[in-house]
Design a protein around this motif. Sequence first.
Motif, PDB file in Angstrom:
ATOM      1  N   ALA A 133     101.315 -84.104  64.456  1.00 44.22           N
ATOM      2  CA  ALA A 133     101.793 -85.011  65.509  1.00 44.22           C
ATOM      3  C   ALA A 133     101.243 -86.419  65.285  1.00 44.22           C
ATOM      4  O   ALA A 133     101.967 -87.409  65.405  1.00 44.22           O
ATOM      5  CB  ALA A 133     101.364 -84.486  66.882  1.00 44.22           C
ATOM      6  N   ARG A 134      99.956 -86.489  64.902  1.00 48.23           N
ATOM      7  CA  ARG A 134      99.347 -87.803  64.689  1.00 48.23           C
ATOM      8  C   ARG A 134      99.910 -88.508  63.457  1.00 48.23           C
ATOM      9  O   ARG A 134      99.867 -89.722  63.346  1.00 48.23           O
ATOM     10  CB  ARG A 134      97.828 -87.672  64.587  1.00 48.23           C
ATOM     11  N   ALA A 135     100.447 -87.712  62.544  1.00 46.84           N
ATOM     12  CA  ALA A 135     101.052 -88.319  61.349  1.00 46.84           C
ATOM     13  C   ALA A 135     102.570 -88.460  61.503  1.00 46.84           C
ATOM     14  O   ALA A 135     103.263 -88.703  60.515  1.00 46.84           O
ATOM     15  CB  ALA A 135     100.717 -87.461  60.136  1.00 46.84           C
ATOM     16  N   ASN A 136     103.049 -88.274  62.715  1.00 45.42           N
ATOM     17  CA  ASN A 136     104.489 -88.330  63.011  1.00 45.42           C
ATOM     18  C   ASN A 136     105.295 -87.359  62.151  1.00 45.42           C
ATOM     19  O   ASN A 136     106.374 -87.680  61.648  1.00 45.42           O
ATOM     20  CB  ASN A 136     105.027 -89.750  62.797  1.00 45.42           C
ATOM     21  N   LEU A 137     104.749 -86.177  61.976  1.00 47.88           N
ATOM     22  CA  LEU A 137     105.414 -85.171  61.144  1.00 47.88           C
ATOM     23  C   LEU A 137     105.696 -83.879  61.914  1.00 47.88           C
ATOM     24  O   LEU A 137     106.001 -82.857  61.310  1.00 47.88           O
ATOM     25  CB  LEU A 137     104.532 -84.829  59.932  1.00 47.88           C
ATOM     26  N   ALA A 138     105.574 -83.954  63.232  1.00 48.15           N
ATOM     27  CA  ALA A 138     105.693 -82.742  64.040  1.00 48.15           C
ATOM     28  C   ALA A 138     107.016 -82.020  63.797  1.00 48.15           C
ATOM     29  O   ALA A 138     107.075 -80.787  63.769  1.00 48.15           O
ATOM     30  CB  ALA A 138     105.537 -83.090  65.515  1.00 48.15           C
ATOM     31  N   ASP A 139     108.072 -82.784  63.584  1.00 49.56           N
ATOM     32  CA  ASP A 139     109.395 -82.161  63.408  1.00 49.56           C
ATOM     33  C   ASP A 139     109.589 -81.566  62.011  1.00 49.56           C
ATOM     34  O   ASP A 139     110.627 -80.983  61.724  1.00 49.56           O
ATOM     35  CB  ASP A 139     110.491 -83.194  63.709  1.00 49.56           C
ATOM     36  N   ARG A 140     108.612 -81.722  61.145  1.00 54.04           N
ATOM     37  CA  ARG A 140     108.746 -81.212  59.774  1.00 54.04           C
ATOM     38  C   ARG A 140     107.977 -79.905  59.564  1.00 54.04           C
ATOM     39  O   ARG A 140     107.965 -79.377  58.452  1.00 54.04           O
ATOM     40  CB  ARG A 140     108.214 -82.242  58.770  1.00 54.04           C
ATOM     41  N   ALA A 141     107.324 -79.411  60.596  1.00 49.07           N
ATOM     42  CA  ALA A 141     106.399 -78.281  60.440  1.00 49.07           C
ATOM     43  C   ALA A 141     107.043 -77.063  59.780  1.00 49.07           C
ATOM     44  O   ALA A 141     106.419 -76.399  58.950  1.00 49.07           O
ATOM     45  CB  ALA A 141     105.824 -77.903  61.795  1.00 49.07           C
ATOM     46  N   SER A 142     108.286 -76.769  60.138  1.00 50.19           N
ATOM     47  CA  SER A 142     108.878 -75.534  59.608  1.00 50.19           C
ATOM     48  C   SER A 142     109.765 -75.788  58.391  1.00 50.19           C
ATOM     49  O   SER A 142     110.479 -74.901  57.941  1.00 50.19           O
ATOM     50  CB  SER A 142     109.681 -74.841  60.714  1.00 50.19           C
ATOM     51  N   GLU A 143     109.681 -76.988  57.850  1.00 50.64           N
ATOM     52  CA  GLU A 143     110.508 -77.313  56.691  1.00 50.64           C
ATOM     53  C   GLU A 143     109.823 -76.882  55.387  1.00 50.64           C
ATOM     54  O   GLU A 143     108.608 -77.022  55.257  1.00 50.64           O
ATOM     55  CB  GLU A 143     110.768 -78.824  56.656  1.00 50.64           C
ATOM     56  N   ARG A 144     110.598 -76.360  54.465  1.00 51.89           N
ATOM     57  CA  ARG A 144     110.055 -75.994  53.150  1.00 51.89           C
ATOM     58  C   ARG A 144     109.643 -77.275  52.411  1.00 51.89           C
ATOM     59  O   ARG A 144     110.414 -78.239  52.389  1.00 51.89           O
ATOM     60  CB  ARG A 144     111.140 -75.240  52.373  1.00 51.89           C
ATOM     61  N   VAL A 145     108.458 -77.281  51.828  1.00 55.66           N
ATOM     62  CA  VAL A 145     107.942 -78.498  51.176  1.00 55.66           C
ATOM     63  C   VAL A 145     108.887 -78.978  50.074  1.00 55.66           C
ATOM     64  O   VAL A 145     109.048 -80.180  49.854  1.00 55.66           O
ATOM     65  CB  VAL A 145     106.516 -78.246  50.621  1.00 55.66           C
ATOM     66  N   ARG A 146     109.516 -78.020  49.404  1.00 52.99           N
ATOM     67  CA  ARG A 146     110.443 -78.358  48.313  1.00 52.99           C
ATOM     68  C   ARG A 146     111.528 -79.333  48.785  1.00 52.99           C
ATOM     69  O   ARG A 146     112.044 -80.119  47.994  1.00 52.99           O
ATOM     70  CB  ARG A 146     111.087 -77.065  47.798  1.00 52.99           C
ATOM     71  N   ASN A 147     111.868 -79.268  50.075  1.00 55.30           N
ATOM     72  CA  ASN A 147     112.953 -80.104  50.597  1.00 55.30           C
ATOM     73  C   ASN A 147     112.485 -81.485  51.072  1.00 55.30           C
ATOM     74  O   ASN A 147     113.303 -82.275  51.530  1.00 55.30           O
ATOM     75  CB  ASN A 147     113.646 -79.389  51.763  1.00 55.30           C
ATOM     76  N   LEU A 148     111.193 -81.756  50.995  1.00 55.45           N
ATOM     77  CA  LEU A 148     110.680 -83.042  51.482  1.00 55.45           C
ATOM     78  C   LEU A 148     110.700 -84.097  50.367  1.00 55.45           C
ATOM     79  O   LEU A 148     110.586 -83.761  49.185  1.00 55.45           O
ATOM     80  CB  LEU A 148     109.239 -82.889  51.977  1.00 55.45           C
ATOM     81  N   SER A 149     110.779 -85.345  50.766  1.00 51.57           N
ATOM     82  CA  SER A 149     110.701 -86.442  49.789  1.00 51.57           C
ATOM     83  C   SER A 149     109.239 -86.640  49.384  1.00 51.57           C
ATOM     84  O   SER A 149     108.318 -86.129  50.037  1.00 51.57           O
ATOM     85  CB  SER A 149     111.225 -87.725  50.409  1.00 51.57           C
TER      86      SER A 149
END
Lengths: 282, 263
Positions: free
Chosen positions: B135-151
């Motif tokens: 949440a502090r890194a503004n990434l709360a909405d990415r928690a359940s995302e597979r890392v492979r799909n992140l930039s």
Amino acid sequence: MTLVAAGAPRKAFGPAQYAICMQGIIWREALRFIHQRGRFISALVRPLVWLFIFASGFRAVLGISIIPPYQTYVTYDVYITPGLMAMIQLFNGMQSSLSMVYDRETGNMRTLLVSPFPRWYLLTSKLLAGTAVGILQVYTYLAIAYLWGISPDSLWGYLTVFPALVLSGLMLGALGMVLSSLIRQLENFAGVMNFVIFPMFFASSALYPLWQVQEKSPWLATICWFNPFTYAVELIRFAFYEQVDYFSLVIVVGCMVVFLAGAILAYDPARGMLIRRGGAAE
Amino acid sequence: MTLDEKLRRETEAVNVAALEVVGVSHFYGKRKALDDVSFMVEPGSFTVLLGLNGAGKSTLFSLITRLYVTRAGTIRIFGYDVNRHPGEALRRLGVVFQPRTLDLELTVMQNLIYHAALHGIGPGEAKRRARDVLARANLADRASERVRNLSGGYIRRVEIARAFLHRPDLLLLDEATVGLDVKARADIIAQVRSLVASEGIGVLWTTHLIDEIAKTDSVVILHEGKIREKGLATEILARTGAPDMRAAFVKVTGAEVQQGDGP
């Protein structure tokens, strides 16, 4: 918000923290295995091909005379089942070592190695994690083999084989760890297939009783007797029929200790293996 | 331990350096990668280790994190010798390595739980902390995302958030912004500075990019394995008489630096 002053003494890790760490490593290995469906399928297809095609073909021409632990003549597919269980573990052990080489190349290994827990504990946990995954594959294979008509003398055999699978899995996994420390690049892993997995599997009692090998080729039989995989197969074979082959037990435990010690030394920063194998990029 | 003793030890702990590197040398075969390197990172300070590629920054990083063993010299983290008390030293350390170290097959949350387990933190507490740092890194909405799909930028931000998960006292970041675009770089620097301000921990930020240095930062200039200058950025400018840090770097190292390819 930090609750203690920066750098203040922290409570030492207790058994609960050690258990959490090991549980986490096993959990991650299991998750990776589940995500890699291809790995699971190929791990099952390999022994099943041997069972359904190879063993079925030989069943017609080959029977196995009464040798311990069998109480009667057995068909060839029954004979090779413990060998195929060990083969699953052999491939799984090497797959784990491949996974360690991959982790090292991608940098993921660093996450593990900068953990504050002792290095030997982290590697042992990793080894247990790989063994757990291997045992899961073996029992899945046994369930399919049961439908094919292959089972131990009583259902207890499924239980008594468990400790043997743990020990043989640890031994083969530790061997894989040692190899992973020696492999410089992922591409070199094909060499492991050619020089480790296939010779270990074929020069053992997995596919044929050693007394028959002795009759046809004494030198090959000698190689088989010096192959630790032979003892993993025999330990599993006897345990599957609720018996203990003490000689195999001693050899497997001894090899496991030696291989694990080798792996811990290889991954000890003081030994420098990690430096040469890409522990950090300069 | 009595309350007085606890307070005394905590006070002592506050007074020791977050990181102390004393006379460290390192060889690759006959090649000397580090030559008698000494510097300190104070608790709550932002220290930049500045050097060109090949200066020895990553080697030093590997020694501090005990991927390599220190054979000459001493490295202490809050007074704990990394060689003698690796467990105590590494517990206080949060690390972001130059190569990506997240497991691409797992989700962001799964990666954080795994990291927490490697620091003896159970899944329940790990999830709570993970939600907090994300949440502090503004990434709360990415928690359940597979890392492979992140930039690349998001992966780096997750790695930084992960480094805070076990509440370290000292954070090491090795070329954390390499390969990222200008906006992602700015976001990450802002993220680290903001987290450091709120947590009050020490940071060692290694980079070869001069524009990542703020005037209030401590700077250590490493060149060809040797420390060439160290102190506050303003002090280095004053000592060298250089108009900016790029000129100061060139002056103390003698390196010929083209615009855009280093400090």
